[in-house]
Enzyme design. Structure first.
Site, short mmCIF file in Angstrom:
data_model
loop_
_atom_site.label_atom_id
_atom_site.label_comp_id
_atom_site.label_asym_id
_atom_site.label_seq_id
_atom_site.Cartn_x
_atom_site.Cartn_y
_atom_site.Cartn_z
N SER A 294 3.36 -3.97 11.29
CA SER A 294 2.18 -4.83 11.02
C SER A 294 2.61 -6.22 10.71
O SER A 294 3.33 -6.86 11.62
CB SER A 294 1.35 -4.18 10.10
OG SER A 294 0.17 -4.86 9.72
N PRO B 103 -0.21 -1.16 -11.07
CA PRO B 103 0.94 -0.97 -10.54
C PRO B 103 1.37 -1.17 -8.89
O PRO B 103 0.47 -0.78 -8.38
CB PRO B 103 1.56 0.54 -10.83
CG PRO B 103 0.15 1.21 -10.82
CD PRO B 103 -0.84 0.46 -11.30
#
Length: 549
Positions: free
Chosen positions: A69, A503
């Site tokens: 990507s 996170p």
């Protein structure tokens, strides 16, 4: 057909060995992604798994896309596509992780375990579609996938270089017996082009809308495919392509533009307010932007695209008079001003989900018309079968007034212009161009619909990212205890303040998002929250410093 699992191990041992020193990897939203040199054995095993998944789904086609990507050129990756074009089922993500991380000696045993647990008969047929992006190492990695499919006695169709959304489309077409379209590149292009031209009509410019767009192809497959579209636009859209033959994603593409808040390299000096668009390396993200007369750069990202399309669809739904539920899905990263505009101006319900395309896509299925976009420009619209039937009934009902029927017909063409299977940069670009044309808007007009709140994203290095846990679509920090109370106290000091921490999924980093009414307040808010994370979540290295926007 007689099948012997031992050949799976023998083939791996001979051609696709896993070096013992290689670290365990995990299948996530993006599949497996790493430096290309570390992926040969991963690709082979994903070929194996694709065949198993196909057999588990009664022989339906499963896709395997080889791409990294928006990552740099040296990286690559692989992900599986489920029968209706959706991401791989979450339970099978664990199977993928386990299969890739076993030693060569235990590979045969692991495949046998999956077959036993999932009730898979390896004498049944299996079909796999394979596609890849333009990275120089993709062909070699594709061979490893093909070998994996062959080792499991599956049948394969290799599409070569395609965008990620195209392969999702091909898989869906095949598994719907071509009801969704023809599973070929020509079928994909013709479906989008026919809908686009039918909507646009013979007037190519209207109001402030100018029929010219400058397209940054990120030196990836999106540039190649857009060059193919240009040959068939027949003047309906004038597209100038840039960044078509350099290093993929290097100082260009949607992620570069979004992250750096600047135009990509490789674009010419353009007149002020020229309409520009960037896609990423595999063409599943898109963002718009322009530079005004004062030289100020303006970005119209996924949040803006979502509001533009949602407003257009809501108007058509009201005009055709059908009663269907429409909703817009965002993540916590969506700018607060966009959420306020959607709820209070467009009057469209908003749902917030955890970060990750699979979460947005899943939630969008709850609506008759579900619009979802991440701020990075990845998103699409999903229409329920019920919605399509209701809209088509209005379009075909001769007893209704022509305005309602015309609105319904326009909505049906808009559905055809949409790749519902996954975020598709080319389809989404054509949708944006359609809406701007219908409104007679320039990018300046679009930008004026609302004013984004200043926002900033910081990364804080910590000893262990797992000490941070969240709830409420990642907007509330559960542990360490006390962090959320501190954040609440800080946010309360700033007008229109909002901040959350989450996170990272790949590294020992905690991300801090903040927004407020002014740039200075946003930066100060972010710094204060960052210091809370540093102090209470095991920060390492230098203390956080004042960020920049």
């Amino acid at each position: 057909m007689t099948f012997n699992l031992r050949q799976v191990y023998a083939f791996a041992r001979e051609y696709h060995q896993k070096r013992e020193a290689q670290k365990d990897v995990q299948y996530g939203t993006a599949g497996f992604r790493s430096h290309a040199d570390h992926l040969d054995y991963v690709m082979y095993r994903m070929g194996l798994l694709a065949v198993l998944r196909s057999r588990a789904k009664a022989g339906q086609v499963i896709g395997v896309m080889i791409t990294a990507s928006h990552n740099p050129e040296q990286d690559n990756g692989v992900k599986l596509i489920d029968p209706m074009g959706e991401m791989l089922e979450q339970r099978w993500e664990k199977l993928a992780t386990d299969l890739v991380n076993v030693s060569d000696a235990n590979l045969e045993e692991q495949v046998a375990k999956i077959c036993a647990d999932e009730g898979i008969d390896n004498n049944n047929p299996a079909k796999v579609y394979v596609g890849m992006d333009t990275r120089y190492h993709s062909p070699q990695l594709a061979k490893a996938v093909l070998n994996g499919v062959a080792a499991m006695k599956g049948s394969v169709r290799d599409f070569g270089i395609v965008t990620t959304p195209m392969l999702h489309y091909f898989v869906t077409c095949s598994n719907t017996d071509m009801a969704y379209g023809l599973p070929t590149e020509e079928g994909y292009m013709n479906k989008l082009l026919t809908a686009f031209k039918n909507i646009r009509g013979t007037s190519f410019e209207t109001g402030n809308y100018v029929n010219k767009v400058y397209y940054d192809g990120a030196n990836g497959v999106g540039s190649l495919k857009m060059l193919g579209f240009i040959k068939k636009f027949d003047g309906y859209l004038d597209v100038k392509v840039f960044n078509s033959n350099g290093k993929i994603n290097f100082n260009c593409g949607a992620d570069y533009v979004k992250t750096n808040q600047r135009a990509p390299e490789g674009m010419p000096d353009l007149a002020p307010n020229s309409r520009c668009v960037s896609v990423d390396g595999d063409a599943d993200r898109v963002v718009y932007y322009f530079t005004d007369e004062g030289g100020v750069f303006h970005l119209l990202d996924g949040d803006r695209i979502a509001t533009l399309i949602a407003g257009y669809l809501k108007d058509l739904v009201e005009k055709c008079g059908v009663e269907i539920e429409m909703g817009l899905v965002q993540t916590a990263y969506a700018n607060g001003a966009s959420t306020d505009y959607i709820v209070n101006q467009l009057k469209v319900p908003v749902a917030c989900v955890p970060t990750g395309v699979k979460h947005l896509h899943h939630k969008a299925l709850d609506y008759d018309i579900g619009v979802y976009f991440e701020a990075n420009g990845h998103g699409t619209i999903i229409y329920s079968t019920k919605a399509k039937h209701k809209i088509r009934a209005v379009a075909e009902d001769a007893s209704l007034n022509q305005e309602k029927r015309n609105a319904a017909k326009l909505l049906l063409r808009t559905i055809d212009l949409t790749n519902e299977t996954v975020g598709d940069a080319i389809s989404d670009m054509l949708l944006v161009e359609t809406v701007l044309h219908s409104k007679g808007w320039s990018l300046t007009d679009w930008l004026a619909t609302y004013t984004d709140l200043p926002n900033v994203l910081m990364k804080i290095k910590v000893e262990d990212r797992n000490v941070i846990t969240t709830t409420d679509a990642e907007r509330i920090c559960v542990t360490p205890v006390g962090v959320q109370d501190d954040i609440n106290g800080i946010v309360a000091k700033y007008k229109k303040g909002r901040s959350f921490v989450r996170p990272s999924g790949t590294e020992d980093v905690v991300r801090v998002y903040a927004e407020a009414d002014t740039k200075d307040n946003t930066l100060q808010l972010a710094l204060e929250v960052a210091n809370v994370v540093y102090d209470k979540a095991g920060g390492v290295g230098p203390r956080p410093e004042m960020p920049k926007i």
